[in-house]
Design a protein around this motif. Sequence first.
Motif, mmCIF file in Angstrom:
data_model
loop_
_atom_site.group_PDB
_atom_site.id
_atom_site.type_symbol
_atom_site.label_atom_id
_atom_site.label_comp_id
_atom_site.label_asym_id
_atom_site.label_seq_id
_atom_site.Cartn_x
_atom_site.Cartn_y
_atom_site.Cartn_z
ATOM 1 N N SER A 10 -8.474 -11.116 5.004
ATOM 2 C CA SER A 10 -7.164 -10.624 4.938
ATOM 3 C C SER A 10 -6.161 -11.529 5.591
ATOM 4 N N PHE A 18 0.794 -4.249 6.995
ATOM 5 C CA PHE A 18 -0.493 -3.618 6.970
ATOM 6 C C PHE A 18 -1.230 -4.307 5.775
ATOM 7 N N VAL A 19 -2.497 -4.897 6.233
ATOM 8 C CA VAL A 19 -3.353 -5.648 5.092
ATOM 9 C C VAL A 19 -4.778 -5.101 5.525
ATOM 10 N N LYS A 20 -5.413 -5.106 4.167
ATOM 11 C CA LYS A 20 -6.561 -4.519 4.019
ATOM 12 C C LYS A 20 -7.347 -5.230 2.991
ATOM 13 N N PHE A 66 -3.933 -6.103 14.884
ATOM 14 C CA PHE A 66 -4.454 -4.944 15.597
ATOM 15 C C PHE A 66 -5.351 -4.222 14.455
ATOM 16 N N LYS A 67 -6.272 -3.714 14.919
ATOM 17 C CA LYS A 67 -7.184 -2.787 13.987
ATOM 18 C C LYS A 67 -6.496 -1.644 13.595
ATOM 19 N N PRO A 70 -8.009 -8.291 17.703
ATOM 20 C CA PRO A 70 -8.522 -7.331 18.516
ATOM 21 C C PRO A 70 -9.766 -7.517 19.110
ATOM 22 N N HIS A 125 0.716 -1.227 -0.046
ATOM 23 C CA HIS A 125 -0.009 0.012 0.144
ATOM 24 C C HIS A 125 1.031 1.176 0.198
ATOM 25 N N PHE A 154 -5.975 -3.860 8.895
ATOM 26 C CA PHE A 154 -5.257 -4.561 10.012
ATOM 27 C C PHE A 154 -3.997 -4.351 10.021
#
Lengths: 324, 187
Positions: free
Chosen positions: A194, B29-31, B56-57, A180, A104, B38
């Motif tokens: 994911s 980082f994953v989405k 983690f969110k 979480p 990203h 997350f």
Amino acid sequence: MTDSGRVWQPAASIEALRFRAAVLAQLRAFFAERGVLEVTTPVLSAAAATDPQIESLWLHDGSGRRWWLQSSPEFHMKRLLAAGSGAIYQIGPAFRGDEQGRWHNPEFSMLEWYRPGFDHHALMDEIEALWALLAKTSTSPWPRYRYAELICEATGLDWADACDARHLRRALEARVGRLPKALDSGGLLDAAMSLLVGPGLGHESPCFVHDFPPEQAALARVEQGHDGHAWARRFEWFWCGQELGNGFHELTDADEQAQRFAADRALRQRAAQVDVPADDALIAALGSGLPACAGVAVGVDRLCALLMKAEGVSSVIAFPADRA
Amino acid sequence: MSSYSTNQFKGGLKIMLDGDPYTIVENEFVKPGKGQAFNRVKVRNLKNGRVVERTFKSGDSVEAADVHELELQYLYNDGEFWHFMEPKSFEQYTADENAVADAKNWIKEQDNCTVVLYNGAPLSVEAPNFVELEVTETDPGVRGDTSGGGGKPATLETGAVVRVPLFIDVGDKLKVDTRSGEYVSRA
């Protein structure tokens, strides 16, 4: 290094940038041959995506007016479709705040195209043809998995249990470790996709995932399936464990679109997120008549990186966010 | 109390999880295409060295761990505790056996060590990569054998036992790699 610690050199090699340019040229040739018109729509817009999971960036001009940097060219392109453009495509920048990582970058290149008269399966066929051109090989037809089928297979649950937050959390945590606390069943399904399902997809050949839960419909139409459940007519394109594209059999109903925008904004308000103005011009365009069509957005940086067998998008972006 | 947002996560960041200090080893980082993003991280527990995966969110905050590294000089061992000093401020720190762990086999007075402090107290001590120590006990040296073949155990002044070539004698100073615990050369 500069005073701020930034490196002046590009992150991508010149060779990679040449490869990237060649991919862009091939994309344009592909669409030109098929009579799909290249268009350019604004990067700065009066409205933005209401999706609570998308953080649009903005800026203020000298008069204090707020402009939103587009998170995708979707709304403007649909206004062109409603105005009678016929099939169109665009390659341009898109922006999403707080999205930074190996795959990203907050500013990225998006290829988006729309096909009047296509449904999402016809558009998947076209993606297979496009990929064959770029990868110089054909592995068609690719598997087309249903979302629910993948979640059930990966978690060992049936679909009814997978929709239950308690069952899904237990099944997921046994496989990926602690998650979480504040995740509802939708968030847990996102985690399943994911962390568990996605990384395993598209390693033999690229593949598609389609028929998403209606809560994840975004701007796709929702229809009753043969199984009696309602499913969103959406698909995602996976290759080497990465999500490369997101396609819809587009929603054309102005009232339903307006309701979805309002529901998104209510969710944003509840979560104390930035309020985003809904695009009333898009609603008006849908009201005047959007032709039945399918559309897809593809991450060009990821596509180039995977074609090059690279380990992340920074190998094909001249100056990623940390050097921009 | 300071905290970090997930978008500040990177390798080496020290955070608190379940009451223990951890260091981030890897952050991804994953989405999904649409939906919740997350941060998937690999973290190492600084107390026991265990590495675990946590999710983690994205956008959530995590308490920062009051952990930092100092270069300290080793002063002496009083039989129970190991004493260190910051060479500029002369401030002294006391480490227990848990913190000194394997380093106690290698360090001697005046060596500079990397010490990780947690809430101001030593959590772990890292010996210098190479140390020079005197042999206090070993079988008599075999004169003329400089091939390095074979080998024998030698006890060093700190009590550590390393395998050395046959020509090494009591009183020789040796260079030892503390990471592998292996003899390098005569010092």
